[in-house]
Design an enzyme around this catalytic site. Structure first.
Site, mmCIF file in Angstrom:
data_model
loop_
_atom_site.group_PDB
_atom_site.id
_atom_site.type_symbol
_atom_site.label_atom_id
_atom_site.label_comp_id
_atom_site.label_asym_id
_atom_site.label_seq_id
_atom_site.Cartn_x
_atom_site.Cartn_y
_atom_site.Cartn_z
ATOM 1 N N GLU A 1 -5.767 11.336 6.028
ATOM 2 C CA GLU A 1 -6.129 9.847 5.488
ATOM 3 C C GLU A 1 -6.636 8.808 6.697
ATOM 4 O O GLU A 1 -6.722 7.709 6.501
ATOM 5 C CB GLU A 1 -5.057 9.403 4.814
ATOM 6 C CG GLU A 1 -4.901 10.205 3.524
ATOM 7 C CD GLU A 1 -3.642 9.522 2.609
ATOM 8 O OE1 GLU A 1 -4.057 9.374 1.478
ATOM 9 O OE2 GLU A 1 -2.479 9.540 3.039
ATOM 10 N N HIS B 1 3.524 7.213 0.027
ATOM 11 C CA HIS B 1 3.488 7.398 -1.420
ATOM 12 C C HIS B 1 4.699 7.198 -2.118
ATOM 13 O O HIS B 1 5.381 7.967 -2.695
ATOM 14 C CB HIS B 1 3.090 8.914 -1.623
ATOM 15 C CG HIS B 1 1.698 9.325 -1.027
ATOM 16 N ND1 HIS B 1 1.281 10.648 -0.896
ATOM 17 C CD2 HIS B 1 0.696 8.597 -0.523
ATOM 18 C CE1 HIS B 1 0.024 10.708 -0.153
ATOM 19 N NE2 HIS B 1 -0.354 9.397 -0.046
ATOM 20 N N TYR C 1 10.913 -13.491 0.153
ATOM 21 C CA TYR C 1 10.382 -12.500 1.328
ATOM 22 C C TYR C 1 8.989 -11.698 0.929
ATOM 23 O O TYR C 1 8.402 -11.362 1.755
ATOM 24 C CB TYR C 1 11.579 -11.811 1.804
ATOM 25 C CG TYR C 1 12.429 -12.546 2.475
ATOM 26 C CD1 TYR C 1 12.338 -13.070 3.715
ATOM 27 C CD2 TYR C 1 13.565 -13.188 1.784
ATOM 28 C CE1 TYR C 1 13.257 -13.836 4.376
ATOM 29 C CE2 TYR C 1 14.254 -13.997 2.514
ATOM 30 C CZ TYR C 1 14.113 -14.436 3.720
ATOM 31 O OH TYR C 1 15.109 -15.279 4.548
HETATM 32 ZN ZN LIG Z 1 -2.086 8.586 0.882
#
Ligand SMILES: [Zn+2]
Length: 207
Positions: free
Chosen positions: A72, A93, A118
């Protein structure tokens, strides 16, 4: 400097893993260095990272040392490209954020509502990035297009990615996304009091 960053990546990854935010080998962390990037390796689990094996990339994103980087890595590089002030990026994830990323009825310009101060201060706005297969250049292009206006993005049916001025800042912001996603699901169907326009303006001027 580089050793400190490597240790900070390992410590942050361990903390996220221990709290169940990076199941299996999911999630990746990167940091900008003076001449490139450090990144968590492909197929690595957040509970077993070794500082010396963290992937090192040059300024063009080429792998130069350590284990091969996460597949990624194009997502991280696309975000750094659009956000020159970003020093670190965290991508997860995590369960609740992914659940919201699978909902059909969200606003693609801003997925999560302003429930808490926040969240507003650390995230602000969370655009949805349309689904594309992980690793595909189309996903990096979609991230590149939206990262100009937001340091936090939610990849549809996939998970959140956040850039920040430090690893800790990026991690805190992505945890605000996870907690807010959890609140949204807990409150689903219940009449909810969102922060008002005035309250939001007050938060934005105080940050
Ligand atoms: Zn990912």
């Amino acid at each position: 400097m580089s050793d400190e960053l490597r240790n900070a990546i390992v410590a942050q990854a361990r903390s996220l893993f221990d709290r169940g935010l990076s199941p299996g080998t999911s999630g990746n962390i990167s940091a900008r260095t003076y001449d490139g990037y450090l990144m968590t390796p492909t197929g690595s689990s957040f509970d077993a990272l070794e500082p010396d094996r963290i992937s090192q990339l040059d300024a063009a994103g080429r792998h130069v040392d350590g284990d091969p980087p996460t597949n990624e890595s194009p997502l991280h590089l696309a975000m750094y490209e659009q956000r020159p002030d970003a020093r670190a990026i965290v991508h997860l994830h995590s369960t609740y954020a992914v659940a919201v990323a699978c909902l059909a009825d969200v606003d693609p310009n801003d997925v999560l509502p302003p429930l808490t101060p926040y969240y507003v201060m650390q995230v602000g706005r969370l655009p949805l990035v349309p689904y594309a297969r992980p690793g595909d250049e189309a996903l990096a292009d979609a991230v590149r297009a939206r990262a100009v206006d937001s340091h936090a993005l939610l990849l549809a049916n996939h998970g959140p990615i956040v850039a920040g001025p430090s690893i800790v800042d990026a991690a805190c912001a992505i945890e605000e996304i996870e907690e807010t996603a959890k609140l949204v699901l807990l409150l689903r169907g219940a009449p909810t009091r969102l922060l008002t326009r005035e309250q939001l303006a007050q938060l934005r001027t105080s940050t």
